[in-house]
Design a protein around this motif. Structure first.
Motif, short mmCIF file in Angstrom:
data_model
loop_
_atom_site.label_atom_id
_atom_site.label_comp_id
_atom_site.label_asym_id
_atom_site.label_seq_id
_atom_site.Cartn_x
_atom_site.Cartn_y
_atom_site.Cartn_z
N ILE A 2 0.87 -1.18 0.00
CA ILE A 2 0.00 0.00 0.00
C ILE A 2 0.91 1.22 0.00
CG2 ILE A 2 -1.75 1.28 1.31
CD1 ILE A 2 -2.52 -1.43 2.61
N ASP A 34 -0.79 -2.93 -6.69
CA ASP A 34 -0.69 -2.43 -5.32
C ASP A 34 -1.73 -1.33 -5.10
OD1 ASP A 34 2.01 -3.74 -4.40
OD2 ASP A 34 2.34 -2.97 -6.42
N THR A 35 -2.06 -1.09 -3.83
CA THR A 35 -3.05 -0.05 -3.52
C THR A 35 -2.35 1.30 -3.42
OG1 THR A 35 -4.32 -1.67 -2.29
CG2 THR A 35 -4.78 0.64 -1.79
N ASN A 51 -8.27 4.48 -10.59
CA ASN A 51 -7.40 3.43 -10.05
C ASN A 51 -6.54 3.88 -8.86
OD1 ASN A 51 -5.71 5.11 -11.42
ND2 ASN A 51 -5.26 3.68 -13.08
N THR A 83 -12.22 7.36 2.45
CA THR A 83 -10.93 7.02 3.03
C THR A 83 -10.45 8.22 3.85
OG1 THR A 83 -10.42 5.67 1.10
CG2 THR A 83 -8.55 6.30 2.46
#
Ligand code: PGA
Length: 237
Positions: A2, A34-35, A51, A83
Motif C-alpha cells: 500500500i 498495489d493499492t 485506479n 478514506t
C-alpha cells in the motif's frame, strides 16, 4: 503493498489534477496491483479517480454542523470520499488533537465503513527512553481503537522521522512492526522520511505492508518510482 501520498497543506487543486493525471496513467499503463492512496488538501478532493484512492487528511465526526474551519460527512459524500487519515502526528502535536477526540473520530468513520489509515508514533524523547517506553506510548495511542476493524490500515510514523530526513534503522522499524503485528492483522505501513532511495529497503522489512510518504510524494515522478519499486519487490525483480 500500500503506497500513500500525504500532501499535507501542499499543492493547489490544479497542481493536484496534474499530479493525479501522471500517477493514474502510471498505475494503469504498468498494470499496478498495489493499492495507491493520495491524500490531497481538501480543496482538491473533487478528483474522481479510477485506479487511485483519494482520501481526506482530516474531517469532523459529524454529518454537518457548527464546526468552523472543519469539513464533515456531507462534504465528503459530495465527492464520494470513503478514506480518511486519523491520528497523524501533526494533528496530534501541532493541532492539539487529544486521544479522546481521535477515538471519537475513529469510531464515527469506522461506523460508516471508511478505510481508515490510523497513525501512531513516538517523539524522540520517548524513543530515547528505550523500547519499553516506546511500546507503552504507542499502546496509549491505540487505546479506544478497534484493531480488528476490517478496513484499518495502521501506520507507524515516529514523530522525529517526519519531515526530518531521519529514519529509524531497519531493526528499529522491524521491532515496532512485529509488536504491532501481534496486536492486529491490519496492514502495517511505515512513514517518516520515506523517499526513493530508502523505500525498497523499508518495504522489504518483515511486517511492513507499505509506506506513508509526505515530502517525497509531492513529486509525481518520485511517487511513481516508489510505486514501481513496490511492484518490482513483489515480482522478485
Ligand atoms: P515525510 O512525512 O515523508 O515528509 O517525513 C510523512 C508523513 O507525515 O506522513
Amino acid at each position: 503493498m500500500i503506497l500513500c501520498a500525504n500532501f499535507k497543506a501542499n499543492k493547489t487543486r490544479q497542481e493536484t489534477q496534474a499530479y493525479m493525471a501522471v500517477v493514474e496513467s502510471f498505475v494503469s499503463v504498468n498494470a499496478i496491483e498495489d493499492t495507491v492512496i493520495v491524500f490531497p488538501p481538501v480543496t482538491a478532493l473533487e478528483h474522481a479517480s479510477r485506479n487511485v484512492l483519494i482520501g481526506v487528511q482530516n474531517a469532523y465526526p459529524a454529518q454537518n454542523g457548527a464546526y468552523t474551519g472543519e469539513i464533515a460527512l456531507d462534504q465528503l459524500e459530495e465527492f464520494d470520499i470513503k478514506t480518511i487519515l486519523i491520528g497523524h502526528s501533526e494533528r496530534r502535536h501541532v493541532l492539539g488533537e487529544t486521544q479522546a477526540q481521535i477515538v471519537e473520530k475513529f469510531r464515527y468513520f469506522a461506523d460508516l465503513g471508511f478505510v481508515i489509515v490510523y497513525c501512531v508514533g513516538e517523539p524522540l524523547d520517548v524513543r530515547e527512553c528505550g523500547q519499553e517506553a516506546l511500546n507503552s506510548y504507542i499502546d496509549i495511542q491505540l487505546e479506544g481503537i478497534d484493531l480488528e476493524y476490517h478496513d484499518l490500515i495502521l501506520a507507524y510514523e515516529p514523530v522525529w522521522a517526519i519531515g526530518t530526513g531521519l529514519t529509524p534503522t531497519i531493526e528499529q522499524i522491524a521491532t515496532v512492526h512485529s509488536n504491532l503485528r501481534q496486536k492486529t492483522s491490519a496492514a502495517l505501513l511505515y512513514g517518516g522520511s520515506v523517499k526513493v532511495d530508502n523505500v525498497a529497503g523499508i518495504m522489504s522489512i518483515d511486517n511492513v505492508d507499505g509506506v506513508l510518504v509526505g515530502s517525497a510524494s509531492l513529486s509525481a515522478h518520485d511517487f511513481c518510482e516508489m510505486i514501481a519499486l513496490a511492484a518490482e519487490l513483489k515480482n522478485g525483480v
